[in-house]
Scaffold this active site. Sequence first.
Site, mmCIF file in Angstrom:
data_model
loop_
_atom_site.group_PDB
_atom_site.id
_atom_site.type_symbol
_atom_site.label_atom_id
_atom_site.label_comp_id
_atom_site.label_asym_id
_atom_site.label_seq_id
_atom_site.Cartn_x
_atom_site.Cartn_y
_atom_site.Cartn_z
ATOM 1 N N TYR A 1 0.843 -1.204 0.000
ATOM 2 C CA TYR A 1 0.000 0.000 0.000
ATOM 3 C C TYR A 1 0.877 1.253 0.000
ATOM 4 C CZ TYR A 1 -4.639 2.053 0.577
ATOM 5 O OH TYR A 1 -5.818 2.724 0.380
ATOM 6 N N LYS B 1 -3.239 8.473 2.914
ATOM 7 C CA LYS B 1 -4.443 8.294 3.745
ATOM 8 C C LYS B 1 -4.235 8.894 5.142
ATOM 9 C CE LYS B 1 -7.050 6.153 0.734
ATOM 10 N NZ LYS B 1 -7.948 6.991 -0.080
HETATM 11 P P1 NAD Z 1 -11.915 3.517 -8.264
HETATM 12 O O1 NAD Z 1 -10.730 3.315 -9.129
HETATM 13 O O2 NAD Z 1 -13.208 3.045 -8.752
HETATM 14 O O3 NAD Z 1 -12.067 5.060 -7.849
HETATM 15 C C1 NAD Z 1 -10.977 5.939 -7.813
HETATM 16 C C2 NAD Z 1 -11.435 7.179 -8.541
HETATM 17 O O4 NAD Z 1 -10.446 8.205 -8.456
HETATM 18 C C3 NAD Z 1 -11.682 6.929 -10.040
HETATM 19 O O5 NAD Z 1 -13.010 7.275 -10.360
HETATM 20 C C4 NAD Z 1 -10.702 7.850 -10.718
HETATM 21 O O6 NAD Z 1 -11.228 8.382 -11.944
HETATM 22 C C5 NAD Z 1 -10.564 8.933 -9.663
HETATM 23 N N1 NAD Z 1 -9.385 9.767 -9.875
HETATM 24 C C6 NAD Z 1 -8.078 9.390 -9.879
HETATM 25 N N2 NAD Z 1 -7.303 10.445 -10.198
HETATM 26 C C7 NAD Z 1 -8.131 11.512 -10.370
HETATM 27 C C8 NAD Z 1 -7.942 12.865 -10.738
HETATM 28 N N3 NAD Z 1 -6.710 13.369 -10.989
HETATM 29 N N4 NAD Z 1 -9.031 13.677 -10.834
HETATM 30 C C9 NAD Z 1 -10.263 13.197 -10.591
HETATM 31 N N5 NAD Z 1 -10.520 11.917 -10.253
HETATM 32 C C10 NAD Z 1 -9.462 11.079 -10.161
HETATM 33 O O7 NAD Z 1 -11.522 2.806 -6.881
HETATM 34 P P2 NAD Z 1 -12.235 2.826 -5.449
HETATM 35 O O8 NAD Z 1 -11.693 1.651 -4.739
HETATM 36 O O9 NAD Z 1 -13.698 2.988 -5.592
HETATM 37 O O10 NAD Z 1 -11.593 4.104 -4.765
HETATM 38 C C11 NAD Z 1 -12.362 5.149 -4.201
HETATM 39 C C12 NAD Z 1 -11.776 5.591 -2.878
HETATM 40 O O11 NAD Z 1 -11.968 4.549 -1.919
HETATM 41 C C13 NAD Z 1 -10.268 5.869 -2.911
HETATM 42 O O12 NAD Z 1 -9.983 6.972 -2.087
HETATM 43 C C14 NAD Z 1 -9.695 4.615 -2.294
HETATM 44 O O13 NAD Z 1 -8.424 4.801 -1.725
HETATM 45 C C15 NAD Z 1 -10.745 4.351 -1.243
HETATM 46 N N6 NAD Z 1 -10.724 2.996 -0.661
HETATM 47 C C16 NAD Z 1 -10.797 1.903 -1.461
HETATM 48 C C17 NAD Z 1 -10.757 0.638 -0.891
HETATM 49 C C18 NAD Z 1 -10.791 -0.589 -1.750
HETATM 50 O O14 NAD Z 1 -10.401 -1.672 -1.276
HETATM 51 N N7 NAD Z 1 -11.276 -0.507 -2.990
HETATM 52 C C19 NAD Z 1 -10.663 0.503 0.519
HETATM 53 C C20 NAD Z 1 -10.610 1.640 1.308
HETATM 54 C C21 NAD Z 1 -10.643 2.896 0.704
#
Ligand code: NAD
Length: 258
Positions: free
Chosen positions: A158, A165
């Site tokens: 990570y 984060k």
């Molecule tokens: P995802 O890839 O579907 O979403 C990430 C989003 O960030 C995408 O829509 C992407 O277009 C956007 N993004 C990236 N760079 C960008 C930029 N420069 N401008 C605008 N948008 C931008 O993945 P996800 O897992 O749904 O992630 C969403 C959030 O949840 C993130 O913050 C991630 O760290 C967090 N999260 C995810 C998990 C997991 O296991 N999937 C767990 C905990 C937290």
Amino acid sequence: MYSIDLSDKHGIVFGIANHRSIAWAIAQILHEAGAKLAIAYQNERVKNSVAKLVEDWEDTPLIECDVGDDFNVATTFDTVGDRFGSLDIMVHSIAFANRDDLGGPFLDTDREGFRLALDISAYSLLPIARYGAPLMERNGGSILTLTFQAANRVFPGYNVMGTAKAALENEVKQLASDLGQQNIRVNAISAGPLDTLSSRVISHYRDMKRIHAERSPMRRNITADEVAKAALFLCSDLSGGITGEILHVDTGYNIMGI
Ligand code: NAD
């Protein structure tokens, strides 16, 4: 009896890339509760899939916004202000780091990779809060972001995203303090592992997910729907006294020592 009716609320959701995105699960539940939403998507690459997801939703502005540039964020809120007049809900569900920085030793993270990950994954919450808060001034509102337990503990692979984060969670608290007197609440959900575009590029993600299921008190992984339900709570008046909070939706994994 309490029910969650958001039919008098307007919101904006950042971070939908496809049907697996956590932001999409959240947008759907807010929409089902009656909220009128604007959807901010990153770029042309995701535009068509996002447009298809919301094609049946009436009066849903789709706005391109790369959060790497404050000007884009400012004009996004100009557009939202013109369309909705005011805002009640903002969801920031965005993260990015170079693939090379999501594996191998954290020690090898270079300055540019560090800067990029912190800029997009953590800093971006600030301009969203800064330019969005004026639209919330009349009635107050709720700002929500997504974090992961790697803010506090080491999850190999990570790497720099854990640093991002940690910064993001600190921002949640500082922004909650800045905006509290305007009745604008700022919270985060710390979600367990979910299969999305972003999580798939983290090395050891599969192990992380398996170990969560094996060792969490509930002995299973979470679902996107469980994150969405917690988001609905944090975006609604039911959580009216809660701000600066990091709410774990992780089947309890974070409480375990061994
Ligand atoms: P995802 O890839 O579907 O979403 C990430 C989003 O960030 C995408 O829509 C992407 O277009 C956007 N993004 C990236 N760079 C960008 C930029 N420069 N401008 C605008 N948008 C931008 O993945 P996800 O897992 O749904 O992630 C969403 C959030 O949840 C993130 O913050 C991630 O760290 C967090 N999260 C995810 C998990 C997991 O296991 N999937 C767990 C905990 C937290």
